[in-house]
Design an enzyme around this catalytic site. Structure first.
Site, short mmCIF file in Angstrom:
data_model
loop_
_atom_site.label_atom_id
_atom_site.label_comp_id
_atom_site.label_asym_id
_atom_site.label_seq_id
_atom_site.Cartn_x
_atom_site.Cartn_y
_atom_site.Cartn_z
N SER A 140 0.87 -0.97 -0.07
CA SER A 140 -0.02 -0.15 -0.12
C SER A 140 0.87 1.25 -0.03
O SER A 140 2.11 1.22 -0.23
CB SER A 140 -0.86 -0.17 1.17
OG SER A 140 -2.01 0.99 1.10
N ASN A 141 0.32 2.38 0.47
CA ASN A 141 1.24 3.66 0.54
C ASN A 141 0.58 4.54 1.48
O ASN A 141 -0.47 4.20 2.15
CB ASN A 141 1.08 4.38 -0.97
CG ASN A 141 -0.47 4.57 -1.47
OD1 ASN A 141 -1.10 5.38 -0.81
ND2 ASN A 141 -0.67 4.06 -2.54
N HIS A 142 1.19 5.73 1.77
CA HIS A 142 0.73 6.65 2.70
C HIS A 142 -0.58 7.29 2.48
O HIS A 142 -0.60 8.24 3.51
CB HIS A 142 2.12 7.51 3.09
CG HIS A 142 3.26 6.75 3.73
ND1 HIS A 142 3.22 6.22 4.86
CD2 HIS A 142 4.33 6.77 2.92
CE1 HIS A 142 4.39 5.65 4.70
NE2 HIS A 142 5.28 5.95 3.80
#
Ligand code: CTP
Length: 400
Positions: free
Chosen positions: A208-210
């Site tokens: 995933s990412n931030h």
């Protein structure tokens, strides 16, 4: 559409007063500020404590408090409201509204209110169709007030016919529609993606990412407050989306793609603010991967570029907006994406700026149009950036 609206809810003494609890709840959930004034009779049908708990404000039904030591300022309340809604409206209060007979706080507040007034009557069918009631309702309309007609069905008396209070959902929809008229995006459908995606490696791990979705949620709010109907395709986030948007929760890039594909043809504007993973594990493991397998790299495959596909499908009059997050040569890469994905506008972020990007409540962006003009939006709260992006879209719509 009801976010921030000040609604003064008048509740009269009808058995339908029980529905005012749910109505208050729905209004608050839609972001409205609700204050409740009751007739003394209404307090026999529903406890003020229920409505004060749900509205988060004290409920008033008398001219004075504390054994007459303080008074309830009906003039202030009447001036405070953006809209006064009387639901349920009884034959008695209807009659008093016509003649100005001011013998309770609700009628005094009504006479002081300068805002639009909406009534939703509820009574037995013979009372409702009586010429006197119909005459009084017509007179209210001649004062410029709005009527949400009673519905037909089974009544508390056991009789069947017209007289039931309109369902709370219908009243809330009526109010949303009322507030969205005459706004620049009224009647327009907006579709947005926001937040991250999660690409499963195995049942317990993902890539995933931030992204938190804050910018997309702020954009959804700005579109709603300018009158648009909003569908928000939202990746996994703990942020709360606006109550009056239609929210479709998604996990993976593929889920997001499917939801967008279904809604894009009916949309007038599409804004892709989601941080969609560009790669996904080609074959997520059915069971948890063990350390022993750790030496094996995870094979990845490309996800579909949702924005690029919608850019290809775009028809005349549809306005498509993309986001670009760059760490170098921001304008050059932004221009490339705008052209390759057939966009009308691209919003360029750089992570270089203090206070901008993931998780922050502020942002600083550059807007790049099709004709290569740039507009810099200085560091400010994401809500304000969102409002300026939406205003920019409104101004440039005719170029789509
Ligand atoms: N986007 C999308 N679907 C994807 C990937 C990106 O809709 N599978 C959208 C994003 O929501 C954003 C824009 O495309 O509006 C970002 O463009 P993209 O080229 O994907 O950015 P990067 O992934 O950062 O690309 P690059 O690695 O080429 O810089």
């Amino acid at each position: 559409m009801l976010a921030g609206k000040k609604i003064l809810l008048g509740v009269c003494g009808s058995i339908a007063a029980y529905k005012s609890a749910y109505l208050t709840r729905l209004l608050v959930k839609a972001g409205a500020e609700v204050r409740v004034v009751m007739t003394p009779d209404a307090t026999s049908f529903i406890g003020p404590i229920t409505l004060s708990t749900l509205s988060q404000y004290p409920v008033l039904w008398q001219f004075t408090n504390d054994e007459g030591a303080t008074w309830n300022n009906h003039v202030e309340l009447g001036l405070w409201a953006d809209l006064m809604l009387i639901a349920p409206l009884t034959a008695t209060t209807l009659s008093k509204m016509n003649t100005g007979l001011c013998d309770n706080l609700l009628v005094a507040t009504y006479l002081s209110a300068k805002c639009p007034v909406v009534v939703a009557p509820a009574m037995d069918l013979d009372m409702y169709r009586h010429p006197s009631t119909q005459y009084n309702l017509e007179r209210l309309q001649s004062f410029g007030h709005h009527i949400i007609a009673a519905e037909s069905g089974e009544l508390a008396s056991g009789l069947e016919g017209q007289g039931r209070l309109a369902e709370p959902e219908k009243i809330v929809a009526w109010l949303s529609n009322f507030f969205s008229k005459d706004l620049p995006l009224s009647g327009k459908k907006a579709l947005l993606t926001a937040g991250p995606t999660r690409e499963p490696i195995d049942p317990v791990r993902y890539i995933s990412n931030h992204s938190t979705g804050k910018m997309g949620i702020a954009l959804a709010e700005a579109l709603l407050s300018n009158g648009a109907q909003v569908t928000l395709v939202l990746g996994p986030t703990t942020e709360t989306p606006p109550a009056d948007a239609t929210v479709i929760r998604t996990e993976t890039a593929e889920d997001m793609y499917k939801a967008v594909k279904d809604h894009f043809p009916q949309s007038d504007v599409f804004i892709a603010s989601a941080a969609v993973a560009d790669f996904t594990p080609a074959q997520p493991a059915q069971h948890k991967r063990k350390k022993a397998e750790g030496g094996n790299p995870i094979a990845l495959s490309r996800t579909r570029d949702i924005l690029a596909e919608m850019g290809q499908q775009k028809r005349a009059g549809q306005f498509v907006v993309g986001f670009a997050l760059e760490t170098q040569h921001a304008l050059q890469y932004g221009q490339q994406k705008l052209q390759e994905k057939n966009l009308d506008l691209i919003v360029i972020n750089t992570l270089e700026d203090e206070g901008a990007g993931f998780g922050h409540d502020t942002n600083k962006v550059v807007l790049l149009d099709k004709d290569n003009t740039t507009t810099e939006l200085a560091l400010q709260p994401k809500r304000e950036i969102a409002e300026q992006i939406v205003q920019h879209i409104i101004q440039h719509w005719h170029e789509a």
